[in-house]
Design a protein around this motif. Structure first.
Motif, mmCIF file in Angstrom:
data_model
loop_
_atom_site.group_PDB
_atom_site.id
_atom_site.type_symbol
_atom_site.label_atom_id
_atom_site.label_comp_id
_atom_site.label_asym_id
_atom_site.label_seq_id
_atom_site.Cartn_x
_atom_site.Cartn_y
_atom_site.Cartn_z
ATOM 1 N N UNK A 118 0.830 -1.193 0.000
ATOM 2 C CA UNK A 118 0.000 0.000 0.000
ATOM 3 C C UNK A 118 0.869 1.248 0.000
ATOM 4 N N UNK A 119 0.227 2.411 -0.298
ATOM 5 C CA UNK A 119 0.978 3.665 -0.286
ATOM 6 C C UNK A 119 1.560 3.918 1.097
ATOM 7 N N UNK A 120 0.767 3.703 2.138
ATOM 8 C CA UNK A 120 1.253 3.922 3.497
ATOM 9 C C UNK A 120 2.418 2.984 3.797
ATOM 10 N N UNK A 121 2.314 1.753 3.304
ATOM 11 C CA UNK A 121 3.405 0.802 3.513
ATOM 12 C C UNK A 121 4.663 1.219 2.788
ATOM 13 N N UNK A 122 4.508 1.783 1.586
ATOM 14 C CA UNK A 122 5.670 2.240 0.826
ATOM 15 C C UNK A 122 6.362 3.396 1.539
ATOM 16 N N UNK A 123 5.574 4.292 2.128
ATOM 17 C CA UNK A 123 6.167 5.408 2.872
ATOM 18 C C UNK A 123 6.925 4.890 4.082
ATOM 19 N N UNK A 124 6.315 3.969 4.822
ATOM 20 C CA UNK A 124 6.982 3.419 6.001
ATOM 21 C C UNK A 124 8.265 2.695 5.610
ATOM 22 N N UNK A 125 8.223 2.022 4.466
ATOM 23 C CA UNK A 125 9.393 1.290 3.991
ATOM 24 C C UNK A 125 10.550 2.241 3.734
ATOM 25 N N UNK A 126 10.322 3.298 2.970
ATOM 26 C CA UNK A 126 11.409 4.213 2.611
ATOM 27 C C UNK A 126 11.840 5.046 3.806
ATOM 28 N N UNK A 127 10.913 5.325 4.738
ATOM 29 C CA UNK A 127 11.268 6.100 5.924
ATOM 30 C C UNK A 127 12.218 5.331 6.841
ATOM 31 N N UNK A 128 12.253 4.006 6.718
ATOM 32 C CA UNK A 128 13.113 3.173 7.563
ATOM 33 C C UNK A 128 14.480 2.941 6.931
ATOM 34 N N UNK A 129 14.806 3.707 5.894
ATOM 35 C CA UNK A 129 16.034 3.494 5.136
ATOM 36 C C UNK A 129 17.284 3.724 5.998
ATOM 37 N N UNK A 130 18.265 2.825 5.851
ATOM 38 C CA UNK A 130 19.590 3.006 6.436
ATOM 39 C C UNK A 130 20.582 3.223 5.299
ATOM 40 N N UNK A 131 21.794 3.665 5.646
ATOM 41 C CA UNK A 131 22.793 4.011 4.635
ATOM 42 C C UNK A 131 24.130 3.346 4.939
ATOM 43 N N UNK A 132 24.865 3.021 3.893
ATOM 44 C CA UNK A 132 26.238 2.533 4.044
ATOM 45 C C UNK A 132 27.191 3.649 3.622
ATOM 46 N N UNK A 133 28.059 4.072 4.543
ATOM 47 C CA UNK A 133 28.948 5.210 4.290
ATOM 48 C C UNK A 133 30.346 4.870 4.793
#
Length: 285
Positions: free
Chosen positions: A5-20
């Motif tokens: 769902x759209x709400x699920x997609x937002x939650x998914x991307x909001x939980x993003x981590x990064x490799x630096x």
């Protein structure tokens, strides 16, 4: 709610981590205002960077209000004392609470640790104050282990982490084929492994750079796989972002997959990767 769902997609991307990497810390500092406080920043173990550089990177991440997660490359650690020294300093100087364990690419270990399980079994991590231990997942397979061996190793590591009072987490290598990742997630959960998974996502970059990193990391990049990612093999001079990959992954995720979030590899730079994240969020609105 299913991630499709759209709400699920937002939650998914909001939980993003990064490799630096340590050398990219100035770029991270410049863009830190665009990153949510508490975001996990994974710090890879590169042969060209020493422990002092990795510790300085962890301190920078913590100073920026983010969560440092240094990698520990088992076969490159020379002794128990070296491991204890690094972990103790990482916890004391940078408030490190989580780390990622990898075996490393040396054919012959530089010290007493042949694999990541050997590090877990020392007891050094939990005694130093580490609370979360991540291990690798391999949706595309492993160069020296068959499927049965991979699952056994993953189960053994997760059980060993839990037995010592720490929380397991699984981070996958980046991939170009969302269907392959979804099939791996299905198999993971069918085996009763319910720990959170961070799915490796290649950030926007030139196609040639993406292919170079794929070759370096042993990631499949056949013409058909690239086409599913949204790359035409006839347009190697262009750039590519993970929109198609993430869309397909999010559409295929269900409640049965448990906690799954994206782990972004900013191959084209931190700023372009954060631009992509912002644009993806806007598109979901």
């Amino acid at each position: 709610m299913p991630a499709g769902t759209v709400q699920g997609a937002r939650a998914f991307i909001d939980a993003c981590s990064l490799e630096v990497s340590a050398k990219a810390m100035p770029a991270l500092r410049a863009e830190a205002g665009r990153i949510a406080p508490g975001t996990t920043i994974s710090i890879p173990y590169l042969a060209s960077e020493d422990d002092e550089a990795r510790l300085a990177a962890a301190r920078t991440v913590r100073e920026l209000g983010l969560q440092p997660m240094p990698h520990l490359s088992a076969r490159r650690i020379g002794s128990h004392a070296a491991l204890e020294h690094f972990i103790t300093r990482a916890v004391g100087e940078a408030g490190v609470e989580q780390c990622l364990l990898i075996a490393g690419d040396l054919a012959t270990p530089a010290g007493p640790f042949a694999d990541s399980t050997a590090i877990i079994e020392t007891g050094l991590l939990e005694r130093a104050g580490i609370k979360v231990v991540a291990v690798g997942g391999h949706p595309e397979g492993h160069p020296v282990m068959d499927a049965a061996g991979r699952w056994q190793a993953l189960e053994r590591k997760c059980q060993a982490i839990e037995a010592r009072g720490m929380v397991p987490r699984i981070i996958t290598q980046f991939a170009f084929d969302a269907d392959l990742v979804l099939a791996w997630l299905d198999a993971l959960r069918a085996r009763g492994i319910g720990h959170p998974v961070l799915v490796g996502v290649p950030g926007p970059a030139s196609v040639t750079r993406l292919l170079r990193y794929a070759a370096m990391c042993g990631v499949g990049a056949s013409a058909s796989m690239l086409a599913r990612y949204g790359i035409s093999i006839g347009r190697l001079l262009g750039t590519a972002g993970p929109d198609v990959f993430v869309d397909r992954l999010v559409a295929g995720l269900t409640d049965t997959h448990g906690q799954v979030s994206p782990h972004l590899f900013p191959f084209g730079g931190i700023a372009p990767s954060l631009d992509w994240v912002a644009q993806y969020r806007l598109r979901q609105r």
